[in-house]
Design a protein around this motif. Structure first.
Motif, short mmCIF file in Angstrom:
data_model
loop_
_atom_site.label_atom_id
_atom_site.label_comp_id
_atom_site.label_asym_id
_atom_site.label_seq_id
_atom_site.Cartn_x
_atom_site.Cartn_y
_atom_site.Cartn_z
N UNK A 127 0.80 -1.24 0.00
CA UNK A 127 0.00 0.00 0.00
C UNK A 127 0.83 1.29 0.00
N UNK A 128 1.86 1.34 0.82
CA UNK A 128 2.68 2.57 0.86
C UNK A 128 3.43 2.78 -0.45
N UNK A 129 3.93 1.69 -1.02
CA UNK A 129 4.60 1.80 -2.31
C UNK A 129 3.61 2.33 -3.35
N UNK A 131 1.19 4.33 -2.85
CA UNK A 131 1.00 5.78 -2.67
C UNK A 131 2.12 6.57 -3.34
N UNK A 132 3.32 6.01 -3.31
CA UNK A 132 4.44 6.70 -3.97
C UNK A 132 4.27 6.65 -5.49
N UNK A 135 1.67 9.16 -6.49
CA UNK A 135 2.10 10.56 -6.41
C UNK A 135 2.95 10.95 -7.63
N UNK B 112 6.08 -3.66 5.23
CA UNK B 112 4.62 -3.80 5.07
C UNK B 112 4.23 -5.24 4.72
N UNK B 227 4.68 11.61 2.29
CA UNK B 227 3.80 11.06 1.25
C UNK B 227 3.37 9.64 1.61
#
Lengths: 286, 286
Positions: A127-129, A131-132, A135, B112, B227
């Motif tokens: 999930x965090x990847x 978001x990058x 962006x 993660x 971010x």
């Protein structure tokens, strides 16, 4: 001659290198937004095809009036190919600079420690990847919008192309049938940084700067990757509007004309304006 | 009262919160640069101590004239504790903002995906990760230099403290006996980002900006972590010279006086200058 894929003005680079006038329409030069196949070389003479693209594959000629002609020539082999407005669209639609550097950056330690012994998309995206990736993608879409060309967000394109089932920035990659089994690179010294940052993101970041679109996330990625690789990719500027000859002393005039009045004009018109050192009036003949 | 560890002006924060005059020397307030132990809570009432620091552990009081007095009080329990010049030194010497965010950032996907099922230092650090740690550390050391306080680079400190055998940014961590078995966090929503970026790196970045030391790598890390976490840590600015009351409307005057003439003066002199809204002359009484 089709530059396949283009990756940031490839057909202009080709014409410049071959000594061809960019406005010359007799020798037909075109470019695609990406490869028609997802493919890896397994050994000399042996490849593995992960996916043959079902759509989301664009082509543009330089000058753009040749685009339809080129598409006719390749229609029987690549029916999924469709016309782009111009080479800015094919260049911007290439998703590699969006997905390769971001996923690699979020997996730096694992790539170095295991020499890439994991699935790049199915394990490297979380999930965090996502978001990058999103962006960086939004900055790319914003550049396209300012230039008057539509850029399809990467996961939507992935669905069109047949890679992905779901147009999201995390699960879309993690569950993509067309990306299953794609292993990570065995070293950071690989095209995912050297090409997709060194050429791709640097091209996009500088183009954004030139036309007034902020790209803080791309800039942060370029800065960190440069540091990791001990190379100043931004200073190297291997591919930019400047190296393509599209950012000369008249760039300001060109930009003012173009951005204020003619955002949707064909790139070749822009080239024409630049090359003739003309002002906004006249010379629009393509 | 000892704030242990301080982490960016902790004793000033404490005195402000308790309504104490920073120049008040009667109620003795001090802070340490880091914890005297590397320790993790295993379960309620049960801890695991990885390392009791053998050196590289600094203490400063506010005002600094109390530092020697405090050290005498704790000498029998913590003989390894030594005097810092002032709380800028203890604050800057805390290595957490240098190592935690960088290592985490380079392992985002693995944390993660596996919920932190790997050794944070022994597996999470590789040569490229080491280059990122080093770059952030150099910016921190440069801030210290500009402020006239010595900041020992993180791996050198790690050797002094007994964590590491080798003072390097990659193998130093990978082979550190005192860091063996320290597992990664089970979620990115953890103090390694929330505190060490949200308070630590933001504090350092803003301090650098205030005194004219460039911190492009810290800025890139803050931008990307913000971010990833969907939080604007820089805008939140949970801890800064401003929140400490050290960057008011007279900051420019203070800075000019301080940087041009009195780099090595005790922080309390600076505080005095700021709080009395005075110019460079007078008021130096500590």
């Amino acid at each position: 001659m089709i530059v396949c894929p283009s990756s940031c003005g490839g057909s202009v680079e080709f014409k410049n290198g071959a000594g061809l006038d960019l406005r010359d329409a007799d020798i037909v030069v075109a470019e695609t937004s990406t490869l028609p196949y997802a493919v890896r070389l397994l050994e000399p003479g042996k490849i593995r095809i992960f996916n043959k693209l079902k759509g989301g594959l664009f082509l543009a000629a330089v000058p753009a009036k040749n685009t339809g002609h080129v598409l006719q020539q390749v229609r029987d082999v690549y029916p999924a190919m469709s016309a782009a407005r111009n080479i800015l669209q094919t260049s911007l639609q290439n998703g590699n600079p969006v997905i390769h550097p971001t996923i690699t950056l979020m997996n730096v330690a694992l790539i170095e420690r295991t020499r890439g012994d994991f699935d790049f998309y199915h394990e490297g995206v979380t999930p965090a990847v996502g978001r990058l990736i999103e962006a960086v993608d939004k900055e790319r879409v914003a550049i396209g919008k300012k230039l008057g060309v539509e850029v399809i967000p990467d996961p939507e394109l992935g669905v069109l192309q047949g890679y992905m089932k779901e147009a999201t920035y995390d699960d879309g990659f993690i569950t993509a049938p067309g990306l299953a089994g794609v292993r990570a690179q065995s070293s950071l010294d690989y095209r995912y940084f050297n090409e997709d940052v060194g050429y791709g993101l640097v091209f996009l970041q500088k183009l954004g700067e030139q036309i007034g679109v902020a790209t803080p996330v791309m800039s942060a990625v370029i800065a960190l990757v440069s540091l990791l690789m001990r190379r100043d990719y931004a200073a190297e500027a291997r591919r930019s509007m400047e190296t393509l000859g599209l950012s000369n002393k008249n760039a300001k005039n060109w930009r003012n004309c173009w951005l204020s009045n003619r955002l949707s004009l064909d790139l070749v018109v822009v080239l024409d304006l630049v090359m003739k050192e003309s002002n906004c009036e006249g010379s629009i003949q393509y």
